[in-house]
Motif scaffolding. Structure first.
Motif, PDB file in Angstrom:
ATOM      1  N   ASP A  60     -10.159  27.186 -13.685  1.00 14.01           N
ATOM      2  CA  ASP A  60     -11.719  27.750 -13.460  1.00 14.01           C
ATOM      3  C   ASP A  60     -12.449  27.541 -11.969  1.00 14.01           C
ATOM      4  OD1 ASP A  60     -12.231  24.825 -13.272  1.00 14.01           O
ATOM      5  OD2 ASP A  60     -13.403  24.765 -15.435  1.00 14.01           O
ATOM      6  N   GLY A  61     -11.599  26.867 -11.153  1.00 13.56           N
ATOM      7  CA  GLY A  61     -11.897  27.094  -9.836  1.00 13.56           C
ATOM      8  C   GLY A  61     -12.461  25.546  -9.160  1.00 13.56           C
ATOM      9  N   ARG A  62     -12.624  24.449 -10.361  1.00 12.48           N
ATOM     10  CA  ARG A  62     -13.252  23.140  -9.865  1.00 12.48           C
ATOM     11  C   ARG A  62     -11.692  22.610  -9.290  1.00 12.48           C
ATOM     12  NH1 ARG A  62     -13.329  19.857 -14.366  1.00 12.48           N
ATOM     13  NH2 ARG A  62     -11.917  21.448 -15.692  1.00 12.48           N
ATOM     14  N   THR A  63     -11.938  21.516  -8.366  1.00 11.31           N
ATOM     15  CA  THR A  63     -11.070  20.637  -7.677  1.00 11.31           C
ATOM     16  C   THR A  63     -11.364  19.559  -7.840  1.00 11.31           C
ATOM     17  OG1 THR A  63     -11.861  20.810  -5.624  1.00 11.31           O
ATOM     18  CG2 THR A  63     -10.572  22.506  -6.196  1.00 11.31           C
ATOM     19  N   ARG A  64     -10.495  18.454  -7.874  1.00 11.18           N
ATOM     20  CA  ARG A  64     -10.786  16.877  -8.040  1.00 11.18           C
ATOM     21  C   ARG A  64      -9.515  16.221  -7.183  1.00 11.18           C
ATOM     22  NH1 ARG A  64      -9.053  13.126 -12.279  1.00 11.18           N
ATOM     23  NH2 ARG A  64      -8.325  15.021 -13.312  1.00 11.18           N
ATOM     24  N   LYS A  65      -9.810  15.241  -6.679  1.00 15.97           N
ATOM     25  CA  LYS A  65      -9.179  14.357  -6.013  1.00 15.97           C
ATOM     26  C   LYS A  65      -9.012  12.915  -6.202  1.00 15.97           C
ATOM     27  CE  LYS A  65      -7.334  14.069  -1.060  1.00 15.97           C
ATOM     28  NZ  LYS A  65      -7.517  14.498   0.538  1.00 15.97           N
ATOM     29  N   GLU A  66      -7.961  12.379  -6.539  1.00 16.93           N
ATOM     30  CA  GLU A  66      -8.169  11.000  -6.656  1.00 16.93           C
ATOM     31  C   GLU A  66      -6.725  10.250  -6.098  1.00 16.93           C
ATOM     32  OE1 GLU A  66      -6.487  10.287 -11.164  1.00 16.93           O
ATOM     33  OE2 GLU A  66      -8.431  11.345 -11.076  1.00 16.93           O
ATOM     34  N   SER A  67      -6.829   8.963  -5.954  1.00 15.24           N
ATOM     35  CA  SER A  67      -5.670   8.305  -5.485  1.00 15.24           C
ATOM     36  C   SER A  67      -5.403   6.871  -6.222  1.00 15.24           C
ATOM     37  CB  SER A  67      -5.638   8.039  -4.095  1.00 15.24           C
ATOM     38  OG  SER A  67      -6.859   7.264  -3.613  1.00 15.24           O
ATOM     39  N   THR A  68      -4.141   6.368  -6.187  1.00 18.95           N
ATOM     40  CA  THR A  68      -3.853   5.333  -6.780  1.00 18.95           C
ATOM     41  C   THR A  68      -2.853   4.545  -5.743  1.00 18.95           C
ATOM     42  OG1 THR A  68      -3.181   4.089  -8.719  1.00 18.95           O
ATOM     43  CG2 THR A  68      -2.036   5.757  -8.390  1.00 18.95           C
ATOM     44  N   ASN A  69      -2.556   3.341  -5.962  1.00 19.27           N
ATOM     45  CA  ASN A  69      -1.450   2.609  -5.258  1.00 19.27           C
ATOM     46  C   ASN A  69      -0.523   2.032  -6.106  1.00 19.27           C
ATOM     47  OD1 ASN A  69      -2.517   2.668  -2.484  1.00 19.27           O
ATOM     48  ND2 ASN A  69      -4.114   1.108  -2.869  1.00 19.27           N
ATOM     49  N   LYS A  70       0.840   2.122  -5.879  1.00 17.40           N
ATOM     50  CA  LYS A  70       1.829   1.487  -6.495  1.00 17.40           C
ATOM     51  C   LYS A  70       2.506   0.506  -5.657  1.00 17.40           C
ATOM     52  CE  LYS A  70       4.222   3.865  -9.762  1.00 17.40           C
ATOM     53  NZ  LYS A  70       5.110   4.494 -10.209  1.00 17.40           N
ATOM     54  N   PHE A  71       3.350  -0.172  -6.307  1.00 17.93           N
ATOM     55  CA  PHE A  71       4.066  -1.009  -5.390  1.00 17.93           C
ATOM     56  C   PHE A  71       5.587  -0.563  -5.037  1.00 17.93           C
ATOM     57  CE2 PHE A  71       5.877  -2.187  -9.557  1.00 17.93           C
ATOM     58  CZ  PHE A  71       7.069  -2.779  -9.549  1.00 17.93           C
ATOM     59  N   ASP A  72       5.907   0.565  -6.054  1.00 23.63           N
ATOM     60  CA  ASP A  72       7.217   0.991  -5.969  1.00 23.63           C
ATOM     61  C   ASP A  72       7.093   2.544  -5.546  1.00 23.63           C
ATOM     62  OD1 ASP A  72       6.193   2.280  -8.304  1.00 23.63           O
ATOM     63  OD2 ASP A  72       8.088   1.604  -9.551  1.00 23.63           O
ATOM     64  N   PHE A  73       8.003   3.286  -5.326  1.00 18.98           N
ATOM     65  CA  PHE A  73       8.316   5.118  -4.926  1.00 18.98           C
ATOM     66  C   PHE A  73       9.080   5.512  -5.874  1.00 18.98           C
ATOM     67  CE2 PHE A  73       9.476   8.538  -2.496  1.00 18.98           C
ATOM     68  CZ  PHE A  73       8.406   8.830  -1.878  1.00 18.98           C
ATOM     69  N   ASN A  79       0.749  -1.156   0.017  1.00 18.01           N
ATOM     70  CA  ASN A  79      -0.029   0.049  -0.138  1.00 18.01           C
ATOM     71  C   ASN A  79       1.016   1.001  -0.099  1.00 18.01           C
ATOM     72  OD1 ASN A  79      -2.209   1.609   0.248  1.00 18.01           O
ATOM     73  ND2 ASN A  79      -2.586   1.355   2.279  1.00 18.01           N
ATOM     74  N   ASN A  80       1.398   1.571  -1.328  1.00 25.32           N
ATOM     75  CA  ASN A  80       1.877   2.698  -1.521  1.00 25.32           C
ATOM     76  C   ASN A  80       1.339   3.928  -2.056  1.00 25.32           C
ATOM     77  OD1 ASN A  80       4.295   1.588  -0.154  1.00 25.32           O
ATOM     78  ND2 ASN A  80       5.007   0.512  -1.952  1.00 25.32           N
ATOM     79  N   PRO A  81       0.403   4.614  -1.494  1.00 21.21           N
ATOM     80  CA  PRO A  81      -0.438   5.409  -1.986  1.00 21.21           C
ATOM     81  C   PRO A  81       0.116   6.483  -2.762  1.00 21.21           C
ATOM     82  CG  PRO A  81      -0.700   5.731   0.267  1.00 21.21           C
ATOM     83  CD  PRO A  81       0.293   4.690   0.078  1.00 21.21           C
ATOM     84  N   ILE A  82      -0.390   7.267  -3.781  1.00 21.00           N
ATOM     85  CA  ILE A  82      -0.058   8.472  -4.584  1.00 21.00           C
ATOM     86  C   ILE A  82      -1.587   9.249  -4.426  1.00 21.00           C
ATOM     87  CG2 ILE A  82       0.711   9.811  -6.282  1.00 21.00           C
ATOM     88  CD1 ILE A  82       1.927   7.299  -7.205  1.00 21.00           C
ATOM     89  N   ILE A  83      -1.564  10.454  -3.775  1.00 21.13           N
ATOM     90  CA  ILE A  83      -2.777  11.228  -3.743  1.00 21.13           C
ATOM     91  C   ILE A  83      -2.637  12.156  -4.562  1.00 21.13           C
ATOM     92  CG2 ILE A  83      -4.231  12.383  -2.221  1.00 21.13           C
ATOM     93  CD1 ILE A  83      -2.926  10.667   0.170  1.00 21.13           C
ATOM     94  N   TYR A  84      -3.511  12.382  -5.762  1.00 22.11           N
ATOM     95  CA  TYR A  84      -3.643  13.628  -6.395  1.00 22.11           C
ATOM     96  C   TYR A  84      -4.684  14.586  -6.165  1.00 22.11           C
ATOM     97  CZ  TYR A  84      -0.854  10.028  -9.519  1.00 22.11           C
ATOM     98  OH  TYR A  84      -0.058   9.194  -9.738  1.00 22.11           O
ATOM     99  N   GLU A  85      -4.283  15.836  -6.014  1.00 22.51           N
ATOM    100  CA  GLU A  85      -5.360  16.815  -5.713  1.00 22.51           C
ATOM    101  C   GLU A  85      -5.123  17.672  -6.872  1.00 22.51           C
ATOM    102  OE1 GLU A  85      -5.030  18.770  -1.867  1.00 22.51           O
ATOM    103  OE2 GLU A  85      -4.127  16.965  -1.160  1.00 22.51           O
ATOM    104  N   TYR A  86      -5.983  17.815  -7.792  1.00 19.22           N
ATOM    105  CA  TYR A  86      -6.126  18.743  -8.950  1.00 19.22           C
ATOM    106  C   TYR A  86      -7.111  19.932  -8.742  1.00 19.22           C
ATOM    107  CZ  TYR A  86      -4.566  14.463 -11.606  1.00 19.22           C
ATOM    108  OH  TYR A  86      -3.927  13.521 -12.071  1.00 19.22           O
ATOM    109  N   HIS A  87      -6.228  21.066  -9.214  1.00 28.04           N
ATOM    110  CA  HIS A  87      -6.721  22.333  -8.998  1.00 28.04           C
ATOM    111  C   HIS A  87      -6.682  23.164 -10.308  1.00 28.04           C
ATOM    112  CE1 HIS A  87      -6.570  22.217  -4.653  1.00 28.04           C
ATOM    113  NE2 HIS A  87      -5.422  21.577  -4.971  1.00 28.04           N
ATOM    114  N   TYR A  88      -7.955  23.303 -10.859  1.00 27.70           N
ATOM    115  CA  TYR A  88      -8.099  23.919 -12.125  1.00 27.70           C
ATOM    116  C   TYR A  88      -8.419  25.255 -12.126  1.00 27.70           C
ATOM    117  CZ  TYR A  88      -8.557  18.989 -13.303  1.00 27.70           C
ATOM    118  OH  TYR A  88      -8.472  17.518 -13.500  1.00 27.70           O
TER     119      TYR A  88
END
Length: 193
Positions: free
Chosen positions: A120-133, A109-118
């Protein structure tokens, strides 16, 4: 006697912590150089502006890094995390330094969390797991960094393998050679060399 044992344990804890600090010191130094002096035409930045939000740090046995990358229509903040006890190998792949588990354990469980800021003011958050860093360090001739990290991990009580290789072709022969080389490097690290 109890005092001597307590002092010994305290000394070992302080020593291990200082070596963990050495790991983050090496990684932060190299990341700062990467951002300050990016390689031309390496495909890493692709015109992006990258800033360090929070450099490499270790909290409760978890190595983390937070960077901000520019996008055409805003920016993204990426937070990468990796349990230190899962790192068994330092791979220098072409011009990139990657910390990996010894086996391809995709349950890590090596998460990467992405917080997108556009823009036009919109935001979006997503995450994924990778086995490496992926350390985001992409300089040529980084062998010395691999050796420095290996030494720091060893002083912190963890033998890790060090493997230098290029991007793999998708041929069976190339993959088989890589897997054999990887197994040999891990066996050598396990033996404490």
């Amino acid at each position: 006697m109890k005092t001597a044992i307590t002092l010994f344990i305290l000394f070992q804890s302080v020593f291990a912590f200082s070596q963990m600090s050495e790991i983050t010191k090496i990684l932060n130094r190299e990341l700062e150089n990467e951002i300050k002096y990016p390689m031309e035409n390496d495909g890493f930045l692709n015109g992006q502006i990258i800033t360090i939000v929070k450099g490499f740090s270790i909290d409760n046995g978890v190595l983390s890094l937070t960077v901000k990358k520019s996008l055409d229509n805003g920016y993204v903040i990426e937070t990468h995390k990796c349990r230190l006890d899962s790192i068994d190998m330092i791979s220098i792949i072409d011009n990139k330094i990657v910390l990996e588990p010894g086996d391809y354990d995709f349950s890590q469980n090596n998460p990467i969390i992405y917080e997108y800021h556009y823009n036009d003011g919109r935001t979006r958050k997503e995450s994924t797991n990778k086995f490496d860093f992926d350390t985001h360090i992409h300089f040529p001739n980084k062998k010395y960094v691999g050796y420095e990290l290996k030494k720091a991990f060893k002083k912190a009580g963890k033998n890790v393998a060090l493997l230098f290789h290029t991007t793999l072709d998708d041929t069976f022969e190339d993959m088989a050679a890589y897997i054999n080389t990887r197994k040999a490097a891990l066996a050598e690290a396990k033996a404490g060399q």
